[in-house]
Enzyme design. Structure first.
Site, short mmCIF file in Angstrom:
data_model
loop_
_atom_site.label_atom_id
_atom_site.label_comp_id
_atom_site.label_asym_id
_atom_site.label_seq_id
_atom_site.Cartn_x
_atom_site.Cartn_y
_atom_site.Cartn_z
N GLU A 60 0.81 -1.23 0.00
CA GLU A 60 0.00 0.00 0.00
C GLU A 60 0.84 1.27 0.00
OE1 GLU A 60 -0.82 -2.69 1.68
OE2 GLU A 60 -2.84 -3.17 0.96
N HIS A 129 -11.11 -5.11 9.87
CA HIS A 129 -11.74 -4.78 8.59
C HIS A 129 -12.96 -3.88 8.77
CE1 HIS A 129 -9.24 -7.99 6.91
NE2 HIS A 129 -9.56 -7.55 5.71
#
Ligand SMILES: Cc1ncc(C[n+]2csc(CCOP(=O)(O)OP(=O)(O)O)c2C)c(N)n1
Ligand SMILES: [Mg+2]
Lengths: 326, 330
Positions: A60, A129
């Site tokens: 990322e 998440h």
């Protein structure tokens, strides 16, 4: 006007912007051959090829930095971060480079990237998440933050974000990709600043953004039907900068405010809106403003616990009733 | 390289040395604030590599030890000094400081303070060059300790995977602040670390500018020919502390003495003198000329330049009057 799903609206914006400018590219994990976790880039790989629709490794910070570097030379990358929880890993490049490079270069360089990512709590995805991170992004000078509540906004905000010379973070929502709504048939560019009154009312202002706009609208319906209270609902689609004037103007009409946020209360949209109310229109207030927020916990897996951690339309109704001492 | 080129490089290295020494003094005089990372000892690295590239046209990016890289790209030393003095005429209009010199018109894409930050930025610049079909390349200079950041591995993987035109130059000065490389890094020879990404690499003596130049020519040619990234490790040494607040107490004096015998400027000077291409007198004149230039042009420019206006504090945070903020041209 056609009805589109939120994901289709995002996809259409990608497609149009890529067709319009050969320097618009998109990149992220599984966005190419696989078409994107939420189909936001479906079919684009076949149409624009691997040089412009880039399946990235799971890096990322690396691929966000790569997008930023490319943007220095006029490329306009739309970077998808698969889930906002993973955006923590890219914060170095987003905050330390994209948000600051124009300033620290004295205006010589800019980083016109778009980072899009689904935030929010979905269904039982567990603590890692389920983050809501808009509040982390919105406090940083040099970075624009927008968060669409409808397919029309999802489409128009992305279009404007791609063209805008500033870096823009777009906070989407995992639960909203199948939401349907009208999207103009012609090209449409949504403003990146401001707010929108989505329901008019004279008694109280409910501030929401992204998914919480929908909770606020539900609550407004209940308040009207069951309690004779007419709530104005203001959609804060821009979180940085926040629309100070719009926030104050609504409360100057209604004299009451409740901020509905999906995130934990500390240092968030609610606290920021309250500060603005204090600074801009304190003497207009007939009741202390209230926040309806998530409980300050990592989101649990268990379905009942998860539900209990998040605010609901019911909580909004109760907060408003408390303001009317009912 | 002919004798004239070598003399020019000697002058550039000496200029860099004197410039940095003058920065040191200006810092002590409190004309320069913040963190200041100086380059003495490492001059052959930036100057030798960029000599083999196209300074001013190829895109260069580095960390916080950035003055000399910027100057070799074409930045005006007066503007670099003015930046250190925090002036409006500085390279970054006084908004950046020593660690953030930018000179985009000479394609010096900046100095960045987060160790390892530029690795992916350089790959991105290279991606843009490839997408646009341009023949320039990206060159990224960073230190040895930066290679322990995730960005090193992430960027090298992507640069190799997508065959991006980027040259990574590792200026291995054996230390990351006060930690010697063998105490922080499992594989001390940095060029070996990139074989995991299938990137060609070389290690050379970073104190000998002719060797640096020769190795860099090969590296640059490889990258420019479209064969993808290259990694060049230069073995070098910084003479001063990491930054002005560092006393170097962690280094053995004997080690410092050994390295000072391999000074890049003295080595080239002596070689030119031995070859009869330079006289001691000429060298002294060169040095005096440099010192005069710095004293009479660089420092006064920085001193006399105006401060940025406080009314402009909020300029450059966002683009001025971007129409798309309001939904497009109206
Ligand atoms: C992300 C990050 N961590 C730590 C630091 C503090 N720091 C600045 S320079 C440095 C050492 C870097 O050494 P190296 O990469 O070898 O470069 P050199 O200074 O030797 O040129 C450290 C730890 C920083 N600036 N950024
Ligand atoms: Mg080092």
């Amino acid at each position: 006007m056609a009805e589109l799903m939120y994901w289709e609206a995002v996809r259409r914006a990608h497609d149009e912007e890529m067709a319009h400018d050969p320097l618009v590219i998109c990149m992220g994990e599984d966005i190419g051959v696989a078409g994107g976790t939420y189909k936001a880039t479906k079919g684009l790989y076949e149409k624009y090829g691997p040089d412009r629709v880039i399946d990235t490794p799971i890096s990322e910070n690396g691929f966000t930095g790569l997008g930023i570097g490319a943007s220095f030379l006029g490329v306009r990358p739309i970077i998808e971060i698969m889930s906002v929880n993973f955006a923590w890993l890219a914060m170095d490049q987003i905050f330390n480079t994209a948000a600051k490079v124009r300033y620290m270069s004295g205006g010589q360089l800019e980083a016109p990237i778009v980072v899009r990512s689904p935030g929010g709590t979905a269904h039982q995805l567990g603590a890692q998440h389920s983050a809501r991170m808009e509040k982390v992004f919105m406090g940083v000078a040099g970075l624009r933050v927008v968060t669409p509540s409808t397919p029309k906004q999802a489409y128009g905000l992305l279009k404007s974000a791609v063209r805008c010379a500033d870096p823009v973070f777009i906070n989407e929502h995992e639960l909203m990709y199948n939401l349907k709504g009208e999207v103009p048939d012609g090209e449409y560019f949504h403003p990146l600043e401001g707010s929108e009154v989505v329901r008019e009312g004279r008694d109280v202002t409910l501030f929401g953004y992204n998914i919480s706009v929908h909770w606020a609208l539900q609550a407004a319906g209940v308040l009207s039907r069951e309690h004779g209270i007419e709530a104005e609902v203001v959609d804060l689609f821009a979180l940085n900068p926040l629309d100070r004037a719009g926030i104050a103007a609504s409360v100057a009409r209604t004299h009451r405010a409740v901020i509905v946020e999906e995130a934990e209360p500390a240092v968030g949209v609610g606290s920021e809106v309250m500060a603005i109310l204090n600074e801009e229109c304190f003497f207009e207030l007939d009741a202390a403003p209230l926040r309806v927020s998530a409980v300050n916990v990592p989101i649990p897996y268990n379905r009942s616990l998860e539900k209990a951690a998040l605010p609901t339309a019911r909580d909004v109704v109760e907060a408003v009733l408390a303001q009317f001492s009912r | 390289m002919d004798a004239a080129d070598k003399k020019r490089l000697l002058r550039e290295m000496l200029y860099a040395r004197r410039f940095e020494e003058r920065c040191y003094e200006a810092y002590v005089e409190r004309k320069i604030g913040g963190f200041l990372h100086l380059y003495p000892g490492q001059e052959a690295c930036a100057i030798g590599v960029l000599e083999a590239a196209r300074p001013g046209r190829d895109y260069v990016i580095t960390g916080y030890r950035d003055h000399v890289h910027a100057i070799k790209c074409g930045a005006d030393p007066r503007e670099v000094m003015a930046e250190l003095f925090g002036k409006e005429t500085g390279s970054s209009k006084g908004r950046g400081g020593s660690m953030h010199i930018f000179d985009v018109k000479h394609r010096f894409m900046g100095g960045y303070a987060l160790v390892g930050g530029p690795f992916p930025l350089a790959a991105g610049i290279a991606k843009a060059l490839k997408l646009k079909g341009e023949e320039e390349i990206a060159i990224c200079f960073l230190g040895d300790a930066a290679n322990n950041q995730g960005t090193f591995h992430e960027a090298l993987n992507m640069a190799s995977l997508w065959q991006l035109p980027v040259l990574y130059v590792c200026e291995n000065n054996l230390y990351g602040i006060g930690t010697r490389i063998d105490r922080s890094t499992a594989v001390v020879e940095q060029y070996k670390r990139v074989c995991g990404y299938d990137i060609p690499a070389a290690q050379v003596d970073g104190q000998d500018i002719e060797k640096v130049y020769a190795a860099a020519r090969e590296a640059v040619a490889h990258v420019r020919s479209g064969k993808g990234p290259y990694f060049l490790e230069l073995l070098t040494y910084r003479y001063r502390g990491h930054s002005m607040s560092d006393s170097n107490a962690y280094r053995a004096k004997e080690e410092e003495r050994q390295w000072s015998k391999r000074d890049p400027i003295i080595m080239l000077r002596d070689r030119l003198i031995e070859a009869g291409q330079l006289s001691a007198e000429e060298y002294r004149e060169m040095d005096t000329g440099i010192l005069e230039e710095i004293e009479q042009e660089v420092i006064p420019f920085a001193e006399r330049s105006p401060e940025p206006k406080v009314e402009e504090l909020e300029r450059y945070v966002l683009a001025d009057n971007d129409p798309w903020v309001h939904g497009g041209a109206r």
